[in-house]
Write an enzyme that holds these catalytic residues in place. Structure first.
Site, PDB file in Angstrom:
ATOM      1  N   CYS A 196       0.818  -1.215   0.000  1.00 34.72           N
ATOM      2  CA  CYS A 196       0.000   0.000   0.000  1.00 34.72           C
ATOM      3  C   CYS A 196       0.851   1.263   0.000  1.00 34.72           C
ATOM      4  CB  CYS A 196      -0.960   0.030   1.182  1.00 34.72           C
ATOM      5  SG  CYS A 196      -2.148   1.398   1.030  1.00 34.72           S
ATOM      6  N   CYS A 200      -6.333   2.424  -3.185  1.00 36.64           N
ATOM      7  CA  CYS A 200      -5.651   2.986  -2.025  1.00 36.64           C
ATOM      8  C   CYS A 200      -6.524   4.091  -1.443  1.00 36.64           C
ATOM      9  CB  CYS A 200      -4.286   3.534  -2.430  1.00 36.64           C
ATOM     10  SG  CYS A 200      -3.289   4.058  -1.030  1.00 36.64           S
TER      11      CYS A 200
END
Length: 430
Positions: free
Chosen positions: A169, A349
């Site tokens: 991430c 995200c």
């Protein structure tokens, strides 16, 4: 769920290495399609973590307990669980040897073993996590310490770091920073805190469409943006962090910064056992075709999640899309039918820019923006309260009770009937 720790060779239709999001989601998708499959899972951990929740733990939104469940409660009853990690891969024999000396033979192998957080790559880091103001939401159990530091800091310097890619991430280092800044702003102390974002990257985010919104928050919180600035060491006792910074002319210089709070995102590499195997590419990652997620040399091996060398964001949202593709193609392989399911590189995200608002970044291979919802409902390039509601309220139960159970909400694979079926023959002739 059965457990087996005997040392004799056992035969299975499918062996899955890794019981994280990728491994469990793939098992669920496989059993949804073919419940009779004989599946073995190799996973040493007793606990399973909902890692996307750790950002919210570090921001005081979630308690840590909300992000942890017992592994035994998540593994389907039909699956044989080996509480051991892989010790070596033997694809030429269709076998995996585990650390407990078990040998598992397979018709098809799924490698979903995640990546390695390389804390030791930064001198002074590993031994000082959780003390002297050094923290990381990436470490299991440390997000509560992040929140403790955020609440305690009334003045001084807070540094948030991001190493070179690839990492889990790519937005997570910024998420921790924005939520911290939002808390300090609401409590009228941000003006007393010098905030630095030190990233090894050349841009604040890899997909340009989302940069303007993030830049506005950089300015709102008066964050000192230090790009191409990589953490290389720290002295926790004096609370000093050391960085290597690339200059405009390509040269580099070493700089040091004092900190009162340091949130570190560690360098991340492929697991050792994978890097040392025949399955790895030159960088150590699983060498798969980016569309079918099938290994480029061994046709009955697949990989997904953080360990694969696919050029997508390493997120749980990517796994949600990848698991059905692997399940479809693996079953086609076992039944001697052509594979047609493809993964398009989708990743998501949710950038928590303040408590209650998120910039919802969604994109495919090549950074092509690919929103799930219509723009009139959610404009992902702008802060959204609805996106926060999705992140806080909707995604955790969807993870536990849909994705890990084989319910493929908004994750139906795409199909192509023109996929080349002779790629392995060509690779083996090289």
């Amino acid at each position: 769920m059965n457990t087996d720790n005997t040392t004799r060779t056992k035969n299975y239709d499918v062996v899955v290495i890794g019981g994280g999001a990728a491994g469990l989601a793939t098992i669920a998708s496989l059993l949804k399609r073919q419940p009779s499959l004989k599946i073995a899972l190799a996973e040493p951990s007793d606990q399973h973590y909902y890692q996307p929740g750790w950002t919210l733990v570090g921001g005081g939104v979630f308690k840590q307990a909300r992000t942890v469940k017992n592994m035994a409660d998540l593994i389907p009853a039909a699956v044989t669980w080996y509480k051991s990690a892989a010790a070596s891969f033997q694809p030429e024999l269709n076998q995996v040897v585990l650390q407990d000396n078990s040998t598992l033979s397979y018709r098809a192998l799924v490698v979903a073993m995640g990546l390695k957080l390389d804390w030791s790559a930064i001198p002074g880091l590993a031994d000082n996590l959780g003390q002297h103001g050094v923290t990381s939401n990436y470490a299991p159990g440390l997000a509560p310490y992040t929140w403790q530091l955020v609440q305690q800091l009334q003045q001084g310097t807070a540094i948030f770091t991001q190493p070179p890619m690839p990492i889990k991430c790519a937005g997570a280092p910024q998420k921790a920073m924005y939520l911290s800044c939002d808390h300090w702003l609401r409590n009228h102390v941000l003006k007393n805190i010098n905030v630095h974002f030190c990233s090894a990257g050349a841009a604040i985010f890899g997909v340009a469409d989302y940069v303007p919104a993030l830049q506005q928050y950089i300015e709102k919180y008066a964050i000192n943006l230090n790009l191409q600035t990589n953490l290389i060491a720290l002295d926790a006792s004096s609370q000093t962090a050391y960085f290597k910074q690339i200059q405009a002319d390509g040269s580099s210089k070493d700089i040091e910064k004092h900190f009162d709070m340091l949130h570190v995102t560690p360098p991340q590499v492929a697991p050792d056992v994978l890097r040392q195997s025949l399955l790895a590419d030159n960088a150590g990652w699983m060498n798969v075709f980016p569309d079918t997620l099938q290994h480029q040399q061994w046709p009955n091996v697949f990989a997904l999640g953080d360990c694969a060398n696919t050029p997508n964001a390493k997120t749980a949202a990517a796994v949600r899309k990848q698991a059905p593709v692997v399940a479809e193609n693996l079953i086609k392989l076992l039944t001697n039918k052509p594979m047609q399911a493809v993964y398009d590189g989708y990743g998501s995200c949710p950038l928590t820019v303040e408590r209650g608002k998120i910039v919802l970044a969604e994109f495919l291979y090549g950074g092509k923006v690919e929103p799930t919802f219509p723009k009139w409902l959610v404009d992902g390039t702008k802060p959204s309260a609805l996106s926060w509601f999705l992140k806080e309220k909707m995604l955790p139960p969807l993870y536990w009770y849909a994705m890990l159970k084989g319910h493929e909400w908004l994750a139906t694979p795409s199909y192509r009937d023109d996929l080349p079926q002779d790629r392995h023959q060509k690779n083996q002739l090289k």
